[in-house]
Design a protein around this motif. Structure first.
Motif, PDB file in Angstrom:
ATOM      1  N   VAL A  45       0.865  -1.184   0.000  1.00  0.00           N
ATOM      2  CA  VAL A  45       0.000   0.000   0.000  1.00  0.00           C
ATOM      3  C   VAL A  45       0.897   1.228   0.000  1.00  0.00           C
ATOM      4  O   VAL A  45       1.950   1.233   0.634  1.00  0.00           O
ATOM      5  CB  VAL A  45      -0.972   0.001   1.213  1.00  0.00           C
ATOM      6  N   ASP A  46       0.537   2.249  -0.771  1.00  0.00           N
ATOM      7  CA  ASP A  46       1.287   3.496  -0.740  1.00  0.00           C
ATOM      8  C   ASP A  46       0.338   4.671  -0.932  1.00  0.00           C
ATOM      9  O   ASP A  46      -0.875   4.484  -1.002  1.00  0.00           O
ATOM     10  CB  ASP A  46       2.440   3.509  -1.750  1.00  0.00           C
ATOM     11  N   ASN A  47       0.902   5.875  -0.992  1.00  0.00           N
ATOM     12  CA  ASN A  47       0.076   7.073  -1.057  1.00  0.00           C
ATOM     13  C   ASN A  47      -0.549   7.317  -2.435  1.00  0.00           C
ATOM     14  O   ASN A  47      -1.065   8.398  -2.683  1.00  0.00           O
ATOM     15  CB  ASN A  47       0.852   8.302  -0.588  1.00  0.00           C
ATOM     16  N   ARG A  48      -0.562   6.318  -3.273  1.00  0.00           N
ATOM     17  CA  ARG A  48      -1.305   6.368  -4.542  1.00  0.00           C
ATOM     18  C   ARG A  48      -2.436   5.338  -4.550  1.00  0.00           C
ATOM     19  O   ARG A  48      -3.188   5.251  -5.515  1.00  0.00           O
ATOM     20  CB  ARG A  48      -0.384   6.100  -5.721  1.00  0.00           C
ATOM     21  N   THR A  49      -2.554   4.558  -3.485  1.00  0.00           N
ATOM     22  CA  THR A  49      -3.553   3.488  -3.422  1.00  0.00           C
ATOM     23  C   THR A  49      -4.948   4.070  -3.247  1.00  0.00           C
ATOM     24  O   THR A  49      -5.170   4.944  -2.412  1.00  0.00           O
ATOM     25  CB  THR A  49      -3.230   2.531  -2.249  1.00  0.00           C
ATOM     26  N   ASP A  50      -5.884   3.574  -4.031  1.00  0.00           N
ATOM     27  CA  ASP A  50      -7.295   3.953  -3.909  1.00  0.00           C
ATOM     28  C   ASP A  50      -7.782   3.522  -2.524  1.00  0.00           C
ATOM     29  O   ASP A  50      -7.618   2.364  -2.134  1.00  0.00           O
ATOM     30  CB  ASP A  50      -8.087   3.242  -5.006  1.00  0.00           C
ATOM     31  N   GLY A  51      -8.377   4.432  -1.784  1.00  0.00           N
ATOM     32  CA  GLY A  51      -8.850   4.133  -0.441  1.00  0.00           C
ATOM     33  C   GLY A  51      -9.831   2.987  -0.388  1.00  0.00           C
ATOM     34  O   GLY A  51      -9.842   2.202   0.566  1.00  0.00           O
ATOM     35  N   SER A  62     -11.373   8.564  -2.567  1.00  0.00           N
ATOM     36  CA  SER A  62     -10.348   8.751  -1.540  1.00  0.00           C
ATOM     37  C   SER A  62      -9.056   8.046  -1.936  1.00  0.00           C
ATOM     38  O   SER A  62      -9.065   7.091  -2.717  1.00  0.00           O
ATOM     39  CB  SER A  62     -10.831   8.237  -0.184  1.00  0.00           C
ATOM     40  N   THR A  63      -7.967   8.536  -1.401  1.00  0.00           N
ATOM     41  CA  THR A  63      -6.634   7.977  -1.636  1.00  0.00           C
ATOM     42  C   THR A  63      -5.933   7.849  -0.295  1.00  0.00           C
ATOM     43  O   THR A  63      -6.129   8.670   0.592  1.00  0.00           O
ATOM     44  CB  THR A  63      -5.811   8.917  -2.545  1.00  0.00           C
TER      45      THR A  63
END
Length: 108
Positions: A45-51, A62-63
């Motif tokens: 998981v990283d800061n581009r992953t769809d929430g 959301s992200t």
């Protein structure tokens, strides 16, 4: 409510030959997983992953904006991470956060 607090330092969790770790690469902050020494890690998981991929109840659009890994976050084939999801242009009330656990698939 009180806003979520996130650890700023990276942690490593080891189980057998598998290693999960929190790292920053370029403008990406995430949790990565490696099967063993010298093998390329995969992004968990990283800061581009769809929430909604992490939590189906996360707001649409959301992200993941923050992610954490505790020292004991990897046990056998189970991985636990903490994450905060946000909506671009939204307020803290528009997002959500939680601790998420998943059973990892068997390595090839």
């Amino acid at each position: 409510g009180e806003p979520a607090r996130w650890r700023s330092s990276a942690f490593v969790a080891v189980s057998g030959t598998s290693t999960a770790f929190k790292a920053v690469t370029g403008n990406r902050l995430g949790v990565y997983l490696s099967e063993g020494p010298g093998l390329a890690p995969v992004t968990v998981v990283d800061n581009r992953t769809d929430g909604q991929l992490l939590d189906p109840e996360a707001p649409v659009g959301s992200t993941v904006v923050e992610v954490g890994l505790e020292r004991e976050g990897l046990r056998g084939d189970w991985l636990a991470v903490s994450a905060k999801m946000g909506v671009e242009g939204g307020s803290d009330e528009d997002g959500m956060a939680g601790v998420y656990i998943t059973r990892l698939p068997s390595w090839p």
